[in-house]
Design an enzyme around this catalytic site. Sequence first.
Site, PDB file in Angstrom:
ATOM      1  N   ARG A  51      15.285 -40.286  43.432  1.00  0.00           N
ATOM      2  CA  ARG A  51      14.104 -40.461  42.577  1.00  0.00           C
ATOM      3  C   ARG A  51      12.916 -41.003  43.375  1.00  0.00           C
ATOM      4  O   ARG A  51      11.778 -40.963  42.925  1.00  0.00           O
ATOM      5  CB  ARG A  51      14.423 -41.354  41.372  1.00  0.00           C
ATOM      6  CG  ARG A  51      13.250 -41.559  40.424  1.00  0.00           C
ATOM      7  CD  ARG A  51      13.604 -42.030  39.013  1.00  0.00           C
ATOM      8  NE  ARG A  51      14.762 -42.872  38.952  1.00  0.00           N
ATOM      9  CZ  ARG A  51      14.806 -44.166  39.318  1.00  0.00           C
ATOM     10  NH1 ARG A  51      13.719 -44.764  39.773  1.00  0.00           N
ATOM     11  NH2 ARG A  51      15.932 -44.843  39.226  1.00  0.00           N
ATOM     12  N   TYR A 103      -9.462 -28.940  29.565  1.00  0.00           N
ATOM     13  CA  TYR A 103      -8.092 -28.580  29.187  1.00  0.00           C
ATOM     14  C   TYR A 103      -7.659 -29.390  27.965  1.00  0.00           C
ATOM     15  O   TYR A 103      -7.635 -30.631  28.006  1.00  0.00           O
ATOM     16  CB  TYR A 103      -7.162 -28.846  30.376  1.00  0.00           C
ATOM     17  CG  TYR A 103      -5.818 -28.194  30.242  1.00  0.00           C
ATOM     18  CD1 TYR A 103      -5.694 -26.815  30.234  1.00  0.00           C
ATOM     19  CD2 TYR A 103      -4.664 -28.960  30.122  1.00  0.00           C
ATOM     20  CE1 TYR A 103      -4.456 -26.214  30.111  1.00  0.00           C
ATOM     21  CE2 TYR A 103      -3.415 -28.358  29.994  1.00  0.00           C
ATOM     22  CZ  TYR A 103      -3.329 -26.988  29.994  1.00  0.00           C
ATOM     23  OH  TYR A 103      -2.098 -26.387  29.869  1.00  0.00           O
ATOM     24  N   ASP A 172     -10.265 -32.603  37.691  1.00  0.00           N
ATOM     25  CA  ASP A 172      -9.191 -31.619  37.533  1.00  0.00           C
ATOM     26  C   ASP A 172      -9.685 -30.358  38.240  1.00  0.00           C
ATOM     27  O   ASP A 172     -10.582 -29.674  37.755  1.00  0.00           O
ATOM     28  CB  ASP A 172      -8.922 -31.375  36.043  1.00  0.00           C
ATOM     29  CG  ASP A 172      -7.750 -30.413  35.821  1.00  0.00           C
ATOM     30  OD1 ASP A 172      -7.514 -29.544  36.696  1.00  0.00           O
ATOM     31  OD2 ASP A 172      -7.094 -30.505  34.767  1.00  0.00           O
ATOM     32  N   LYS A 197      -0.741 -22.909  38.584  1.00  0.00           N
ATOM     33  CA  LYS A 197      -1.702 -21.804  38.517  1.00  0.00           C
ATOM     34  C   LYS A 197      -1.833 -21.184  39.918  1.00  0.00           C
ATOM     35  O   LYS A 197      -0.870 -20.713  40.461  1.00  0.00           O
ATOM     36  CB  LYS A 197      -3.034 -22.307  37.949  1.00  0.00           C
ATOM     37  CG  LYS A 197      -2.883 -23.165  36.680  1.00  0.00           C
ATOM     38  CD  LYS A 197      -2.507 -22.364  35.449  1.00  0.00           C
ATOM     39  CE  LYS A 197      -2.087 -23.212  34.257  1.00  0.00           C
ATOM     40  NZ  LYS A 197      -2.997 -24.245  33.818  1.00  0.00           N
TER      41      LYS A 197
HETATM   42  C1  PLP Z   1      -2.628 -25.508  33.185  1.00  0.00           C
HETATM   43  C2  PLP Z   1      -3.555 -26.639  33.350  1.00  0.00           C
HETATM   44  C3  PLP Z   1      -3.101 -27.958  33.312  1.00  0.00           C
HETATM   45  C4  PLP Z   1      -1.657 -28.300  33.020  1.00  0.00           C
HETATM   46  O1  PLP Z   1      -0.769 -27.768  33.936  1.00  0.00           O
HETATM   47  P1  PLP Z   1       0.792 -27.589  33.573  1.00  0.00           P
HETATM   48  O2  PLP Z   1       1.428 -27.295  34.861  1.00  0.00           O
HETATM   49  O3  PLP Z   1       0.878 -26.512  32.543  1.00  0.00           O
HETATM   50  O4  PLP Z   1       1.248 -28.899  32.985  1.00  0.00           O
HETATM   51  C5  PLP Z   1      -4.025 -28.961  33.516  1.00  0.00           C
HETATM   52  N1  PLP Z   1      -5.333 -28.707  33.735  1.00  0.00           N
HETATM   53  C6  PLP Z   1      -5.812 -27.457  33.767  1.00  0.00           C
HETATM   54  C7  PLP Z   1      -7.254 -27.217  34.019  1.00  0.00           C
HETATM   55  C8  PLP Z   1      -4.935 -26.387  33.568  1.00  0.00           C
HETATM   56  O5  PLP Z   1      -5.425 -25.147  33.572  1.00  0.00           O
END
Ligand code: PLP
Length: 370
Positions: A51, A103, A172, A197
């Site tokens: 962990r 988001y 982000d 992504k």
């Molecule tokens: C998809 C996304 C997230 C969350 O990512 P996950 O891997 O689905 O938890 C956060 N911020 C943005 C801008 C996103 O497109």
Amino acid sequence: MASPDLDERFARTLHHRNASLAAGDPLAPPIVPASAYWLPGDPAGEYQYGRWTNPTWTALEGALAELEDAGVVTLPSGMAAIAAVFYATLRQGDRVLLPSDGYYTTRALAEKFLAPLGVQFETCPTAEVERAPLDGYRLVWLETPSNPGLDVADIAAVALRAHAAGALVVVDNTTMTPLGQRPLELGADLVVSADTKAVAGHSDVLLGHVAARDTGLIAQIRDWRRYAGCIPGPFEAWLVHRGLETLELRFDRMCSNAEALAARLAEHPNVRRVVYPGLAAHPAHSLARRQMRRFGALIGLTLADRHAAERFIGGCRFVRPATSFGGLHTSAERRARWGDAVPEGFVRLSVGCEPREALWADIKTALDRL
Ligand SMILES: *Cc1c(COP(=O)(O)O)cnc(C)c1O
């Protein structure tokens, strides 16, 4: 938009492992599924319990740290990275400014789980944060370009004012990746990324990371992971490491495709409106030129109505109907189906790596048929 500095950095990212390899070592990082390590006597060494540390995370974090030019902690999803920043930095009584058009799940997490603990959240549209008063906040959160509206905020200008007011700035950077936009170089304190992504890029894994240059901040995030137990799986870390190695190729193709497609879409008679930061008509185009290394792979496309949007998506052979974005396959969805504040005919197009003219021919045929 040549960037010799970033080219050098990505080449170093690709060759990050070399310095630690001896004759006979595998070139690719091993997947190490260990919960415990051989640990006689007094605890010593980097790996003691699963962990806390894992060699497959170390390989990925080393490569990402090279690319971000910062300390990096990986987490099991983008939301886990966002939660780590919230829980590691916020205390009762703190105030946070979130983008109202960012988001959705970031705001939902804040409202559902942090507001009841005494953290106060306020929101502001991305296009207006440059003029918003920033006094009294602990965190100012940016997501630029916003998603799906693709509005752009000036990271350097906001960071300057936020720091003067005593706040930390979080960006982000999911839509842009460290190749498309460098928030830490523009003054942000923390970057979060859903590597689910474009960084992983193959629509087959979820993972996220937090990056920061302040060693105290990154240690606090690492402690959060260790105590909360919110850890990535070694196989997932390995998949993202593998994806990361082709990020520069994929992102270049995706952005070049998107730049070409956005201009052609804007000319098509069946398209009402195209939003893309790379188009001169975008309200923040000159800021986007200054702040972003590329204009990204997302295009906002408004068609006549819901029916036209669904017919368009269903009529393409090379566009996958899916939520999420940043994959090497082009995908699209009608965002009003999730309740976003956009017209019923609004489609978010995530442009992939298909050969450009084949992709355009397919999209044009579907548009011509509307
Ligand atoms: C998809 C996304 C997230 C969350 O990512 P996950 O891997 O689905 O938890 C956060 N911020 C943005 C801008 C996103 O497109």
